[in-house]
Design an enzyme around this catalytic site. Structure first.
Site, PDB file in Angstrom:
ATOM      1  N   GLY A  85     -30.124   5.525 -19.462  1.00  0.00           N
ATOM      2  CA  GLY A  85     -31.254   5.533 -18.534  1.00  0.00           C
ATOM      3  C   GLY A  85     -30.852   5.094 -17.141  1.00  0.00           C
ATOM      4  NE  ARG A  88     -24.888   2.455 -10.225  1.00  0.00           N
ATOM      5  CZ  ARG A  88     -24.427   2.962  -9.088  1.00  0.00           C
ATOM      6  NH1 ARG A  88     -24.853   2.486  -7.939  1.00  0.00           N
ATOM      7  NH2 ARG A  88     -23.550   3.932  -9.094  1.00  0.00           N
ATOM      8  CE  LYS A 108     -26.509   6.662  -7.846  1.00  0.00           C
ATOM      9  NZ  LYS A 108     -25.280   7.486  -8.034  1.00  0.00           N
ATOM     10  NE  ARG A 171     -28.443  11.195  -7.487  1.00  0.00           N
ATOM     11  CZ  ARG A 171     -27.707  10.749  -8.505  1.00  0.00           C
ATOM     12  NH1 ARG A 171     -26.391  10.832  -8.448  1.00  0.00           N
ATOM     13  NH2 ARG A 171     -28.269  10.206  -9.560  1.00  0.00           N
ATOM     14  CG  ASP A 247     -24.183   9.518 -18.792  1.00  0.00           C
ATOM     15  OD1 ASP A 247     -23.242   9.712 -19.574  1.00  0.00           O
ATOM     16  OD2 ASP A 247     -24.133   8.692 -17.862  1.00  0.00           O
ATOM     17  CG  ASN A 248     -22.183  10.978 -15.078  1.00  0.00           C
ATOM     18  OD1 ASN A 248     -23.250  10.437 -14.846  1.00  0.00           O
ATOM     19  ND2 ASN A 248     -21.058  10.304 -15.221  1.00  0.00           N
ATOM     20  CG  ASP A 257     -24.255  10.532 -11.522  1.00  0.00           C
ATOM     21  OD1 ASP A 257     -24.891   9.886 -10.681  1.00  0.00           O
ATOM     22  OD2 ASP A 257     -24.713  10.816 -12.641  1.00  0.00           O
TER      23      ASP A 257
END
Length: 486
Positions: A85, A88, A108, A171, A247-248, A257
């Site tokens: 999740g 940050r 972020k 972002r 997750d990226n 990322d």
């Protein structure tokens, strides 16, 4: 004004957790991307830089913002973590840009969330500047990527190995939905959650597949195609993502990322920059295989939607996965044909491209400058100009004979060079220059960061005032290890 229209926060509550930005003592604007803001239809003129700093550090929430932290899981270096999740980061909301595209706006480094796992949720200045520089450089190169809207100092220290200045990065993305987002629901046996997410992704990113006989198979195929083509584009510019965890990997097909990423200096297919990639899992040449592996993990999540019969579902998934390599190879060949100035297609092209890359590897040639010099040779420059890029140019003369024979198709030398210069950049975001910008900024000097960021907006142009930025590092300038932003 930011005209938010937040579709993700209208999904069931288990898809996210509410989030609140942390307090920032003295936020200070470092850079604001006015051109991108205009594309997004954002108008924040009143209050100047001070107000922008307040907004993009999370101290002022614009009307319509609904800060949330998105839930997702992920395979990290091949090992599955069921709950990651946004630890940050928080999604402020979504806007519809001037071209009618839905775009996320995310902060972020804005403090802890429900997914922070005992972390502080903050970002140091260095990773913020790295992501700003590289994401905007990728956009200028024409690579699908998330974008940088703002970078802000918080005025708060961040404790890592040392005390560093804290910062927040804003972002912009087509969305922040990842392969790992699907894994989050699949790992919990939440088939309804997988279906809800898949329907959301179809409506948002792939509306054309909604009318397919099997929309979810068509969705898997569409995501697979975009990833294969994206990775081919990465290889064509010498880019190493560095941390291709599930997750990226964004299902939109954007690069996301920019942590331990880097561009090649000398060409080496086994090159790794990431400090945590000890076994080279995400090395330059391994990226296509990892992309297919990640798509396989997505396929596992979608199996219940592909067919009620598990064997049939697996067959559908395998059919998509088996096509990944062909799509990648076609995109890779097209990209490198353009880099060599080749028109049309010839069965000998793969060998011609591979042999040049082998010569570059053996001769420790700079990836970017060797292709740029080859364009000049195509335009009429002496072959020695290319040979100077090689520590060992053995075999290069023979290869150039083969290459010239393939180029002999009636086009002018000027036309061939123009074609090559349009795809072979003169300037990339070299790792040692990024580090130079970060180190100066850590001591309060942002001037080199601004210079580098602005120069990278014209990567295919050659200009005297940026000639120093085009050069590879000297031995004492080399940066061989890059780090995750956490």
């Amino acid at each position: 004004m930011i005209a938010f229209d937040n579709s993700y926060s209208r999904l069931p509550e288990r898809f996210y957790r509410p989030a609140k930005p942390a307090a920032a003592a003295q936020p200070q604007l470092i850079r604001y991307n006015e051109a991108l803001a205009d594309q997004l239809g954002i108008a924040l003129d009143a209050g100047g830089e001070a107000r922008l700093a307040q907004i993009f550090s999370g101290q002022i929430l614009p009307v319509g913002a609904e800060p949330i932290a998105m839930a997702y899981s992920g395979h990290q270096f091949g090992h599955f973590n069921p709950q990651l999740g946004d630890g940050r980061a928080l999604l402020l909301g979504e806007v519809i840009d001037r071209e009618g595209r839905r775009r996320d706006i995310q902060l972020k480094g804005a403090g802890p969330t429900a997914f922070s796992r005992n972390g502080d949720g903050l970002a140091a200045l260095g990773p913020v500047l790295r992501e700003y520089i590289v994401s905007e450089a990728m956009a200028a190169l024409g690579i699908p990527t998330t974008r940088a809207l703002a970078a802000v100092l918080t005025g708060e220290p961040v404790i890592r190995e040392t005390v560093l200045p804290g910062a927040v990065f804003t972002r912009v993305a087509a969305s922040h939905i990842r392969v790992g987002t699907f894994q989050y629901f699949a790992a919990r046996g939440d088939t309804d959650g997988v279906k809800t997410l898949a329907d959301h992704v179809i409506a948002r990113h792939y509306p054309e597949v909604a009318i397919a006989e099997n929309p979810y198979a068509a969705l898997l195929s569409a995501i697979s195609t975009r990833q294969a083509e994206l990775i081919a584009r990465w290889l064509s510019i010498g880019f190493i993502h560095g941390v291709m965890n599930t997750d990226n990997m964004a299902v939109s097909g954007e690069t996301i990322d920019f942590g331990p990423c880097a561009f090649l200096d000398e060409y080496d297919p086994k090159k790794v920059f990431s400090s945590i990639d000890q076994r080279g899992r995400y090395a330059y040449a391994n990226q296509p295989g990892i992309g297919q592996w990640n798509i396989a993990r997505l396929a596992e999540c979608l199996l219940p939607l592909l067919d009620e019969d598990e064997e049939k579902a697996v067959a559908v998934a395998n059919g998509v996965l088996s096509g990944f390599g062909d799509i990648f190879q076609a995109a890779w060949l097209a990209a490198f044909r353009a880099k060599l100035g080749l028109a049309g297609e010839d069965d000998s092209d793969r060998a011609l491209i591979s042999d040049f890359l082998d010569l570059m590897h053996q001769g420790e040639a700079d990836f970017t400058l060797a292709f740029r010099a080859l364009g000049k040779v195509a335009g009429g420059a002496e072959e020695a100009l290319l040979a100077t890029q090689f520590a060992n140019a053995n075999g290069l003369t023979d290869w150039l004979v083969r290459w010239r024979g393939r180029l002999d198709d009636g086009r002018s030398a000027a036309a061939i060079q123009a074609r090559m210069d349009a795809v072979n950049p003169a300037l990339i975001a070299r790792n040692h220059r990024i580090e130079e910008a970060i180190q100066a900024a850590n001591y309060g000097d942002h001037s080199f960061f601004h210079r580098l960021t602005e120069a990278l907006q014209s990567p295919f142009a050659e200009a005297f005032d940026v000639a120093d930025l085009c050069q590879p590092p000297k031995a004492e300038e080399r940066v061989t290890r890059t780090f995750c932003g956490t």
